[in-house]
Design a protein around this motif. Structure first.
Motif, PDB file in Angstrom:
ATOM      1  N   ARG A 199     -46.314  16.656  12.523  1.00  0.00           N
ATOM      2  CA  ARG A 199     -45.631  16.256  10.872  1.00  0.00           C
ATOM      3  C   ARG A 199     -44.207  17.425  10.869  1.00  0.00           C
ATOM      4  O   ARG A 199     -43.348  17.856  11.782  1.00  0.00           O
ATOM      5  N   HIS A 200     -43.813  16.680  10.039  1.00  0.00           N
ATOM      6  CA  HIS A 200     -41.760  18.161   9.214  1.00  0.00           C
ATOM      7  C   HIS A 200     -41.704  18.778   8.457  1.00  0.00           C
ATOM      8  O   HIS A 200     -42.423  18.698   7.689  1.00  0.00           O
ATOM      9  N   TYR A 201     -40.741  19.920   8.746  1.00  0.00           N
ATOM     10  CA  TYR A 201     -40.490  20.570   7.744  1.00  0.00           C
ATOM     11  C   TYR A 201     -39.123  20.688   7.080  1.00  0.00           C
ATOM     12  O   TYR A 201     -38.873  20.258   8.278  1.00  0.00           O
ATOM     13  N   ALA A 202     -38.866  20.572   6.213  1.00  0.00           N
ATOM     14  CA  ALA A 202     -37.445  21.017   5.383  1.00  0.00           C
ATOM     15  C   ALA A 202     -36.889  22.656   6.276  1.00  0.00           C
ATOM     16  O   ALA A 202     -35.806  23.126   4.465  1.00  0.00           O
ATOM     17  N   LEU A 203     -37.815  23.562   6.157  1.00  0.00           N
ATOM     18  CA  LEU A 203     -37.628  24.500   7.134  1.00  0.00           C
ATOM     19  C   LEU A 203     -37.849  25.115   8.118  1.00  0.00           C
ATOM     20  O   LEU A 203     -38.057  24.668   8.702  1.00  0.00           O
ATOM     21  N   ASP A 204     -36.927  26.405   8.336  1.00  0.00           N
ATOM     22  CA  ASP A 204     -37.239  26.820   9.042  1.00  0.00           C
ATOM     23  C   ASP A 204     -38.388  28.278   9.508  1.00  0.00           C
ATOM     24  O   ASP A 204     -38.447  28.955   8.565  1.00  0.00           O
ATOM     25  N   ASP A 221     -38.423  31.250   9.678  1.00  0.00           N
ATOM     26  CA  ASP A 221     -38.089  32.269   8.555  1.00  0.00           C
ATOM     27  C   ASP A 221     -37.958  32.082   7.271  1.00  0.00           C
ATOM     28  O   ASP A 221     -37.508  33.357   6.310  1.00  0.00           O
ATOM     29  N   GLY A 222     -38.771  31.019   7.268  1.00  0.00           N
ATOM     30  CA  GLY A 222     -38.056  30.599   5.435  1.00  0.00           C
ATOM     31  C   GLY A 222     -37.064  30.198   5.062  1.00  0.00           C
ATOM     32  O   GLY A 222     -37.446  29.439   3.791  1.00  0.00           O
ATOM     33  N   THR A 223     -36.349  30.208   6.202  1.00  0.00           N
ATOM     34  CA  THR A 223     -35.031  29.979   5.092  1.00  0.00           C
ATOM     35  C   THR A 223     -35.095  27.951   4.999  1.00  0.00           C
ATOM     36  O   THR A 223     -35.036  26.859   5.931  1.00  0.00           O
ATOM     37  N   HIS A 224     -34.859  27.522   3.696  1.00  0.00           N
ATOM     38  CA  HIS A 224     -34.504  26.088   3.339  1.00  0.00           C
ATOM     39  C   HIS A 224     -33.184  25.581   4.307  1.00  0.00           C
ATOM     40  O   HIS A 224     -31.914  25.809   4.108  1.00  0.00           O
ATOM     41  N   ARG A 225     -33.321  24.376   5.185  1.00  0.00           N
ATOM     42  CA  ARG A 225     -32.544  23.597   6.163  1.00  0.00           C
ATOM     43  C   ARG A 225     -31.978  22.728   4.628  1.00  0.00           C
ATOM     44  O   ARG A 225     -31.014  22.067   5.379  1.00  0.00           O
ATOM     45  N   THR A 245     -43.920  15.206  -6.402  1.00  0.00           N
ATOM     46  CA  THR A 245     -44.437  16.443  -6.930  1.00  0.00           C
ATOM     47  C   THR A 245     -44.032  17.570  -7.556  1.00  0.00           C
ATOM     48  O   THR A 245     -43.893  17.709  -8.859  1.00  0.00           O
ATOM     49  N   GLN A 246     -42.984  18.508  -7.391  1.00  0.00           N
ATOM     50  CA  GLN A 246     -41.819  18.782  -8.018  1.00  0.00           C
ATOM     51  C   GLN A 246     -40.974  18.865  -7.320  1.00  0.00           C
ATOM     52  O   GLN A 246     -40.635  19.379  -6.382  1.00  0.00           O
ATOM     53  N   GLY A 247     -40.005  19.027  -8.181  1.00  0.00           N
ATOM     54  CA  GLY A 247     -38.088  18.991  -7.538  1.00  0.00           C
ATOM     55  C   GLY A 247     -38.023  19.898  -7.084  1.00  0.00           C
ATOM     56  O   GLY A 247     -38.184  21.350  -7.589  1.00  0.00           O
ATOM     57  N   ASP A 248     -36.853  20.481  -7.560  1.00  0.00           N
ATOM     58  CA  ASP A 248     -35.760  21.635  -6.639  1.00  0.00           C
ATOM     59  C   ASP A 248     -35.535  22.475  -8.437  1.00  0.00           C
ATOM     60  O   ASP A 248     -35.545  24.364  -8.007  1.00  0.00           O
ATOM     61  N   LEU A 249     -35.293  22.171  -9.398  1.00  0.00           N
ATOM     62  CA  LEU A 249     -35.527  22.788 -10.276  1.00  0.00           C
ATOM     63  C   LEU A 249     -36.189  22.947 -11.849  1.00  0.00           C
ATOM     64  O   LEU A 249     -36.486  21.621 -11.121  1.00  0.00           O
ATOM     65  N   ARG A 257     -42.578  24.425   0.989  1.00  0.00           N
ATOM     66  CA  ARG A 257     -41.636  25.595   0.142  1.00  0.00           C
ATOM     67  C   ARG A 257     -42.613  26.129  -0.810  1.00  0.00           C
ATOM     68  O   ARG A 257     -42.803  27.782  -0.630  1.00  0.00           O
ATOM     69  N   TRP A 258     -43.842  25.803  -0.650  1.00  0.00           N
ATOM     70  CA  TRP A 258     -44.807  26.094  -1.502  1.00  0.00           C
ATOM     71  C   TRP A 258     -46.036  27.257  -0.724  1.00  0.00           C
ATOM     72  O   TRP A 258     -47.192  27.687  -1.324  1.00  0.00           O
ATOM     73  N   PHE A 259     -46.040  25.846   0.499  1.00  0.00           N
ATOM     74  CA  PHE A 259     -47.163  27.231   1.550  1.00  0.00           C
ATOM     75  C   PHE A 259     -46.925  28.161   1.943  1.00  0.00           C
ATOM     76  O   PHE A 259     -47.405  29.340   3.026  1.00  0.00           O
TER      77      PHE A 259
END
Length: 387
Positions: A54-59, A61-65, A98-102, A161-163
């Motif tokens: 699968r793919h993740y949009a964070l590193d 360490d939790g940093t959002h890419r 499901t849930q936007g950035d804001l 980011r929810w997890f």
């Protein structure tokens, strides 16, 4: 003066999957360990869902890419390129998530800003997986009615980011042994990140096979069922908003375990049968003829759910031959509302559709018993005529 309803065609499809594929053994390195300990549920969840990468949009360490909006914008750009069109041609942008950035404003305007195009009409849909077809129906009907000439339906999810542990550590979701409850932990091993989009026009592409949108039907059974997947209410209390974030505020809601994303697995088993019931109604009415479907793109969240669905269809006479099914859950993961477009893009990019083929897309969602159906017909390239 407009002259009747127009046919509408998907002339391009795009997808965006952030970063390199993440293998199952590396998942917890990205998501983090809740309360500093490895999940006791992870291996079992992966056997159940059958996802290998699968793919993740964070590193790790939790940093959002990325953001959900920029992933969605990337998929829209890819859809425009696939269609051989310019973003400047867009009249309507319809988005889903499901849930936007804001919390506010909506996802659609955030995606528009990332694209840097406009002015144009925007529609935002927030639900769960079936919101992709809500957006698609808006795009389809606007073109069909002559209100727009070029539209895109796009969806993106930034589930990871929810997890992260900070959504759980120190909350009521942790039991006396320091473990995260199943309602929350299971989804950590099921959902991932990505975006997809389809480009729509009132004429087929002159270069390649297009997909005519024959119809899109949406059915909600929320009048019969409580929420099955939710965030914002305490565990087991999705129907009771008095203990949720909107009543108690974010800090008290977090402590009560009312911020995390959760799933009611007992209710899910019941809702699966309700989805099948809606499908069979369409079969009985002649709207879907199983023997005439050449490709079925069915969104499901787990391999075991596929097996359960097959069992139900076999026993009711509504089965579409399994060799006509297509799903890329194993390699692309469960990307929620983006999943159906990521599936379609893979086939579109491979030029897998043959003129005359009938394609049925089914997108159920466990949010509150919604299911969407979309019927497509592949059509040959049409020579472009210019005045």
């Amino acid at each position: 003066m407009r002259q009747g309803l127009r046919d509408v065609y998907i002339t391009g499809a795009g997808a965006f999957l952030p970063g390199d594929p993440v293998a199952s053994a590396d998942m917890e390195r990205y998501l983090g360990q809740v309360e500093g300990r490895a999940s006791s549920l992870g291996r079992r969840a992966l056997r159940w869902n059958g996802i290998e990468t699968r793919h993740y949009a964070l590193d790790p360490d939790g940093t959002h890419r990325h953001s959900g909006a920029d992933m969605c914008a990337a998929a829209v750009r890819a859809a425009a390129e696939s269609a051989g069109e310019s973003l400047a041609a867009l009249d309507l942008l319809a988005t889903a998530t499901t849930q936007g950035d804001l919390l506010v404003p909506g996802h659609g305007v955030q995606v528009q800003a990332e694209l840097g195009v406009g002015p144009l009409e925007v529609a935002s849909f927030q639900s769960v997986c079936a919101s992709a077809l809500m957006a698609a129906k808006t795009a389809w009907l606007n073109i069909r009615a002559g209100e727009a000439d070029t539209a895109v339906a796009a969806a993106s999810e930034f589930s990871s980011r929810w997890f992260r542990p900070e959504f759980y550590d120190g909350s009521a979701l942790i039991d006396a042994k320091g473990r995260l409850g199943m309602q929350a932990d299971f989804l950590r091993w099921t959902l991932s990140d990505g975006a997809g989009a389809v480009w729509m026009r009132p004429a087929p592409s002159p270069q390649h096979v297009s997909l005519r949108v024959d119809w899109i039907d949406m059915v909600s059974l929320a009048h019969r069922y409580d929420p099955c997947m939710w965030a914002g209410a305490a565990p087991g209390r999705a129907h009771d908003l008095t203990g949720g974030w909107s009543a108690k505020g974010p800090q008290a809601a977090f402590e009560a375990g009312a911020i995390a994303l959760m799933q009611d697995f007992t209710l899910l088993k019941t809702i699966i049968r309700a989805w099948i019931g809606e499908y069979l109604k369409k079969v009985d009415a002649g709207r879907i003829i199983p023997g005439e479907i050449d490709r079925l793109l069915l969104h499901y969240s787990a391999k075991s759910l596929r097996e359960e669905i097959i069992g139900l269809l076999d026993s009711t006479g509504g089965m579409i031959d399994e060799d006509r099914w297509f799903n890329n859950l194993r390699t692309k993961g469960n990307t929620g509302s983006a999943s159906i477009w990521i599936m379609l893009e893979e086939l579109f990019a491979a030029r897998a559709f043959m003129p005359g083929e009938r394609i049925l897309c089914i997108v159920p969602e466990s949010g509150r018993a919604m299911v969407g159906f979309m019927h497509l017909t592949a059509v040959a390239p049409e020579k472009e005529t210019r005045p």
